[in-house]
Every structure is written in structure tokens, then in C-alpha cells.
Design an enzyme around this catalytic site. Sequence first.
Site, PDB file in Angstrom:
ATOM      1  N   GLY A  51       0.832  -1.191   0.000  1.00 44.84           N
ATOM      2  CA  GLY A  51       0.000   0.000   0.000  1.00 44.84           C
ATOM      3  C   GLY A  51       0.869   1.244   0.000  1.00 44.84           C
ATOM      4  N   GLN A  70       3.240   9.891   1.296  1.00 44.51           N
ATOM      5  CA  GLN A  70       4.536   9.207   1.418  1.00 44.51           C
ATOM      6  C   GLN A  70       5.495   9.570   0.286  1.00 44.51           C
ATOM      7  OE1 GLN A  70       2.459   5.230   2.283  1.00 44.51           O
ATOM      8  NE2 GLN A  70       4.336   5.017   3.434  1.00 44.51           N
ATOM      9  N   CYS A  73       5.918  -0.324   7.541  1.00 44.34           N
ATOM     10  CA  CYS A  73       5.574   0.878   6.781  1.00 44.34           C
ATOM     11  C   CYS A  73       6.774   1.281   5.949  1.00 44.34           C
ATOM     12  CB  CYS A  73       5.178   2.006   7.732  1.00 44.34           C
ATOM     13  SG  CYS A  73       4.699   3.523   6.879  1.00 44.34           S
ATOM     14  N   LEU A  74       6.533   1.600   4.701  1.00 43.19           N
ATOM     15  CA  LEU A  74       7.637   2.013   3.821  1.00 43.19           C
ATOM     16  C   LEU A  74       8.278   3.312   4.320  1.00 43.19           C
ATOM     17  CD1 LEU A  74       6.008   1.174   0.369  1.00 43.19           C
ATOM     18  CD2 LEU A  74       7.789  -0.117   1.557  1.00 43.19           C
ATOM     19  N   HIS A 113      -4.405   1.379   7.835  1.00 42.06           N
ATOM     20  CA  HIS A 113      -3.026   1.884   7.925  1.00 42.06           C
ATOM     21  C   HIS A 113      -2.838   3.049   6.935  1.00 42.06           C
ATOM     22  CE1 HIS A 113       1.539   1.182   7.957  1.00 42.06           C
ATOM     23  NE2 HIS A 113       1.377   1.900   6.868  1.00 42.06           N
ATOM     24  N   GLU A 114      -3.329   2.868   5.716  1.00 40.14           N
ATOM     25  CA  GLU A 114      -3.176   3.915   4.693  1.00 40.14           C
ATOM     26  C   GLU A 114      -4.003   5.149   5.040  1.00 40.14           C
ATOM     27  OE1 GLU A 114      -0.826   3.423   2.885  1.00 40.14           O
ATOM     28  OE2 GLU A 114      -0.680   1.254   2.998  1.00 40.14           O
ATOM     29  N   HIS A 168      -2.316   7.473   7.323  1.00 37.51           N
ATOM     30  CA  HIS A 168      -1.343   8.365   6.665  1.00 37.51           C
ATOM     31  C   HIS A 168      -2.013   9.677   6.229  1.00 37.51           C
ATOM     32  CE1 HIS A 168       2.403   6.113   6.400  1.00 37.51           C
ATOM     33  NE2 HIS A 168       1.802   5.047   5.911  1.00 37.51           N
TER      34      HIS A 168
HETATM   35  O1  GNR Z   1       4.002  -2.635   2.616  1.00 37.48           O
HETATM   36  C1  GNR Z   1       3.334  -2.503   3.650  1.00 37.48           C
HETATM   37  N1  GNR Z   1       3.013  -3.599   4.386  1.00 37.48           N
HETATM   38  C2  GNR Z   1       2.133  -3.587   5.449  1.00 37.48           C
HETATM   39  C3  GNR Z   1       2.086  -4.686   6.279  1.00 37.48           C
HETATM   40  C4  GNR Z   1       1.196  -4.730   7.328  1.00 37.48           C
HETATM   41  C5  GNR Z   1       0.353  -3.675   7.560  1.00 37.48           C
HETATM   42  C6  GNR Z   1       0.394  -2.557   6.763  1.00 37.48           C
HETATM   43  C7  GNR Z   1       1.268  -2.509   5.701  1.00 37.48           C
HETATM   44  S1  GNR Z   1       1.300  -1.126   4.667  1.00 37.48           S
HETATM   45  C8  GNR Z   1       2.939  -1.149   4.095  1.00 37.48           C
HETATM   46  C9  GNR Z   1       3.151  -0.114   3.030  1.00 37.48           C
HETATM   47  C10 GNR Z   1       2.986   1.263   3.631  1.00 37.48           C
HETATM   48  O2  GNR Z   1       3.772   1.792   4.346  1.00 37.48           O
HETATM   49  N2  GNR Z   1       1.874   1.891   3.359  1.00 37.48           N
HETATM   50  O3  GNR Z   1       1.641   3.108   3.880  1.00 37.48           O
HETATM   51 NI    NI Z   2       2.700   3.148   5.753  1.00 36.63          NI
END
Ligand code: GNR
Ligand code: NI
Length: 173
Positions: free
Chosen positions: A46, A51, A93-94, A135-136, A139
Site C-alpha cells: 500500500g 509518502q 511501513c515504507l 493503515h493507509e 497516513h
Molecule cells: O508494505 C506494507 N506492508 C504492510 C504490512 C502490514 C500492515 C500494513 C502494511 S502497509 C505497508 C506499506 C505502507 O507503508 N503503506 O503506507
Molecule cells: Ni505506511
Amino acid sequence: MAIKTIITEPNEILRQISKPVSSVGNQERKLMDDMLETMYAANGIGLAAIQIGVPKRIIVMDISKDGKKNPMYFVNPKIKNKHKEKSTYEEGCLSVPNYFAEVDRPKYCEVEYLDYQGENKILKAEGLLATCIQHEMDHLEGVLFIDYLSKLKKTMIVKKLSKRKSNTDRIIV
Ligand code: GNR
Ligand code: NI
């Protein structure tokens, strides 16, 4: 399409609140294409526009496993309904590279959004899909998964990330 640089903690940009998109046009679709390419290149599932430094309420995701691509696009997403029941997932999270931690979130949710074509859609999500979309959406509010950890854990992660950052700065210079 282009691969963009993903912003990492600590960086104030990640704390911005993203702005709603007034309509889905070619500019937004180009942004979504770039986000998807950037996400695939980073092996993420995601990515929120903030980001890559764009404060718009746009998310791309692909949680497919079998190597078959299944891109999903969310513009102006809103949570309609979230279940009281929680599930725990080890999140990454990236923007917080190489750190993982368990986070509790509602197990099911319903999300209303505009798709790649600008059409209004509703998605009923559970499991990884529900975890990832929440999660997204965090952000978009300037929230990172480390914000849910203990103050001590969070401080340690941010410290290590900023140390690593200044080291790579030195190497580059
Ligand atoms: O790549 C991602 N893996 C992930 C694993 C578990 C819960 C959420 C994520 S999102 C993350 C990519 C990211 O940072 N998206 O904002
Ligand atoms: Ni993230």
C-alpha cells in the site's frame, strides 16, 4: 510512469493532513500510476500520496500474493462502518523502513471512496485488506503505526531511524 522517492521518518511532511481531491482527472490518475509503480518497486502492499510528498487523499494498494497484479485505488476514502472486534497484525511501513510491530485495529470495516475512474464505490474489508486500508487512511491524517506503540518503543525507533539517516547523509556527501 515514474518511481518517486518515499519519505521516511522522521519528517514533518508525514504529519501533514492530506486534502480531499475535488475530482478524479488525468492529473490524479498520473499520480496514482506513479504511486503504484513506486509501491511495487519498494515491495509494499500500500502507499498513501503523502509518502511521496503529495498531500492529497489518495491511496493505492495491492495485497495480491500469487504474483498476479490486482491494483486498488482509493480517492477521498471514508470509513463508513467499523467493527468493534479487533484483530492484531504485524505491521510495517515504507516510511518506517525495517521496523515491524503488532497493531490492533478493527477486524472489519466498510470504506466509501472514488475509484480510478472517479466512480463512487463501497468496499467491505476484512483481514489484511481491512488492516492495510486503515493503515493507509491513517497516513492521510498524519498518523503512523509507531504512534500506537509505547512512547519508549516509538522514541527508540525514531532515534535509530534519524541516526541511520544522518549516517547515509554523510556517506552521500
Ligand atoms: O508494505 C506494507 N506492508 C504492510 C504490512 C502490514 C500492515 C500494513 C502494511 S502497509 C505497508 C506499506 C505502507 O507503508 N503503506 O503506507
Ligand atoms: Ni505506511
